[in-house]
Structure formats: C-alpha cells, structure tokens
Design an enzyme around this catalytic site. Sequence first.
Site, PDB file in Angstrom:
ATOM      1  CB  SER A 254       8.972  80.004  55.703  1.00  0.00           C
ATOM      2  OG  SER A 254      10.022  80.489  54.979  1.00  0.00           O
ATOM      3  CE  LYS A 255      11.187  74.233  60.507  1.00  0.00           C
ATOM      4  NZ  LYS A 255      10.362  72.944  60.198  1.00  0.00           N
ATOM      5  NE  ARG A 256      11.188  77.993  51.899  1.00  0.00           N
ATOM      6  CZ  ARG A 256      10.096  78.781  51.587  1.00  0.00           C
ATOM      7  NH1 ARG A 256      10.176  79.999  50.638  1.00  0.00           N
ATOM      8  NH2 ARG A 256       8.728  78.764  51.774  1.00  0.00           N
TER       9      ARG A 256
END
Length: 496
Positions: A254-256
């Site tokens: 994920s972008k996180r």
Amino acid sequence: MTSLRPRLRFAPSPTGQLHIGGARTALFNWAFARRMGGSMVLRIEDTDPTRSKKEYEVAILDGLKRMGMDWDEGPDVGGDLGPYRQTERYDRYLEVAAGLQEAGWGYPCFCSSERLAELREGQMANKQNPRYDGHCKALTKQEVDEKIAAGEKPTLRFRVPEGQTTFKDLIRGDVTFQNTEVDDWIMVRADGNPTYNFVVVVDDSDMQISHVMRGEEHLTNTPKQVLVFKALGLDVPLYAHLPLMLGKDGKKLSKRTGDTALQDYLDNGYPPEAVLNFLCLQGWALDGENDLFSIDELVKNFAPESVAKGGSILDPDKFKWMAGEYIRRDSVERLAERCAPFMVAAGLMTAEEIESRQDWYEQAVRVEQERFSLYSELPGRLAYLFAADAELEWDKKAEKNARKHVEGAETLGQFAAWLETQFVDGNIVDAGALGQGAKQWLADRELKIPALFQPLRCVLTGAAGGADLFEIIALMGREMTMARVLSGADRLAAEV
Ligand code: GLU
C-alpha cells in the site's frame, strides 16, 4: 470478439502515480496483445471527479512509455472506438443507462444517505453483510414520477436477478458467484455521475475488448459487470485476475508502506529494464530457471493462462539484486548516461563537467560497474574522487587496516618516490602495468602486498575496500594521488 486478434486494455484511474501493481497489469496486457498481434487500448477512468487529476494522467502515460510500452488506441493517440477518457463519454453512458432502466434492469432509488447508513449499521450489528434491502425496488411508475416532480433526485440501481453468475477466468478457471452476494448496486449516482462497474462494461463492450486482465482486487466487481453484459445482451469478455502483489510481511502493498509508485523506483535509480523484469516475476515465470529475461522474451512467451493464482511476494532484496545485475550487463556508455543525473543531483559534477570530462567520467563508471546496484549509489561510491585532499575522511576500518603495518607510513613514503616516476604527463597510461610494477616493487623489498596496499587504499580513498587501487590512481592522476599519498603518509606517521 475474436480470440485470434485479441483486444486488450489498460484502464488506469488517474488518482495517483502509476502503482507498480498497475504497471504489472499494463505490462501483461501489453505483452499479450503484442504476442498475439492484437491491439492494446489505453483508457483513462476518470469518473471520480474529486480524486482524478490531469497531472496523474500525464504521469501514468509517461511512466508506461518510460517502461517501453506503447498502445494502439488511447486518449493521446486516438482510435476509432474512442473517446478513450471516461469523462468524455457521459452521453453514451446515460444513453445505455436509460435503455437498461427502460428494459427493467435499472430502477430509481430515493433512499436518503441517512437511511442507507442506518440500514448498514443495523446489518453490521447483526453480523450480516451490508447490502441494499431493495426498499425502492417495487416503486410504481407513478410513485417515481411524483417523487421526481417533488424535486427528489434518485440514484439508478441495477436490478440483480436471482440465480448465480459464472464467468471464465483464464487464471482461475470458471468462477461462480451467487447473485445473493451481489447487491443491487448503484449504476448512476443522484448527481448524474455514472459509476465504475457500469461504465467499464459500456467501455469494454464499445471498445470490443476481448480479454479483461486486471488485479485480483477487482474479482468481486466482475459478477456485477458480467450481469450488465448479459442484461445488455452482449458477449462477456474473458477475464484474467492477476494475483495481488504482497509485501514480504504477506500484506497487500500500500502507499503507506512506501515504494509502491513505479516512479519512486525509477527516481531511486532502479534500471527500467530491471523494474520490468522484476514486475514480470510477480505472478509469472519464464521457465522457472531464468529469472533474468528481457521484455522481448516476455512478449514471446506470455500467456494469461500461465500466471499463478497465488499472491506474489515482492522481495526487495531480490529486486535490488536484479537491479545490480542489469547494471553489470549494461554498456559503460549507457550506464554513465543514466547515472549522470544522479551525479549532478548529488552535486559532484555539473552536466557541463560530465560532458567536458566524458572519457574520464566513463572510466570512473567502468571502475565501479561491478560494485553498485542502483544508479543512485554511484555518487556515494565516487565521492572520494571529489573530496578536497585535506578533507578526505578515513573510515575507522580503513585506518585500522592501515595502522596494522608498523612501517606503513615509511613504506608509503618510499613508494611515493617510485610512484611519481610512473606518471606520463600527469597520467597513468596502463593501470594494469602500474599494478604489476607495484607488486614487483614490493617483491624487491620482500614486503607483503597488504603492507603497502592497505595504507595506500586508506590514504587514497578513506575506505577499507573498493575498486582496484591502480585503476583509482589512474582516475586520480598525479596531482591528487601524490597529494594524498604524501599527506597521508605524514598523517599515519604522526598520529597514533
Ligand atoms: N480503473 C480501474 C483501476 O484503476 C481498473 C478497472 C479495470 O481494469 O477494470 O483500478
């Protein structure tokens, strides 16, 4: 629809940078289209007005091109079945929606968001899957007309029939969903904006897409879409849902967790060929033996049927290893060119200096070629060549190695006198011959190689390991070499 000349598409939403999962989807679609002599369509899915941005569309197209992909139809190249940007197709969607409503496949829903929220909460509290309860399904035409006349704005929901929905997935075989699992979902919002699951069918049909290859996260959307194809009396395309790309922790990227955008990898100095090759391995293998292969080999061999079902694990160490392999296989000229922006960004050389010292710069790249994995690592490896002689820092290990040899400073001093005679017009003509000469010099004095090489490496580079010392001397030239050897010998003699 013909499977002989398939039509494939990549349909990104321009709501962010191109994700590496999206890049893999694009790559597999493109490779299959090219292998089969079919067509590749690029479609921009910008129906989310708040999150879609033109700059992301530009970045996505640019990223695909940088990876060497092209397309036969798309918003930038045109084509007979466009427009290829969804916001330019609204009239078409609303026309199809009206037809579906007319035929009884769509019904207006006036439920307020409050009612829907309450319904949802109640269902969740009862441990049921949240789903629309069909409240407006049975409204009569008169009731609908009255509400509209009173200014209420309905959404348009798809009327999911009873039964089950099966579609062919080239990776998973036949996939069946019970229609009870599929909500009466919204096709057109109250503000008149059509939704993804609806427009994608209109587009895939209008653009004569034969194979829909996309990420597994869309698997639960597929029965909704298949039902619309069937309601419209259209052929259903073949599907291929690519396995999710997972991080080493087994969780979805994920972008996180960072480093999910293709651009980040390119900006961090991964060679584009390595990125392509590595993405291919996320769910696919050439032959189980060769991990390193080119995009041409992908195109020659790729088939959706040979993609694995399971989640693919993105191993960052393997990715970096692969990047290094591509660096080693590259020509010095191209490698130097690709590293140049990183040298400039690190402030070691200006673009003009690189141009005017091209031979020297390429030689420096060649000397390091075996030792780095990302373009961005080159400046760090060459920084010692740009440090002021007096400010060259010695790392602890290098200095410890140098000081192991009690006579180190003295040996260096004597070696300096010989070394100075080896330069011709300030340069070393043949680094190999210089190395041989140095070894002979040591043999003549019955000294062991480390007695000279360790102090020499320390004073020249400040590091305990690295490239061939005599290549380094050739890169440095007389002035820098002699300054460092002489001052280094003094420093070794003086300090303890
Ligand atoms: N626009 C969708 C996405 O970016 C892709 C839809 C599709 O491939 O059907 O995830």
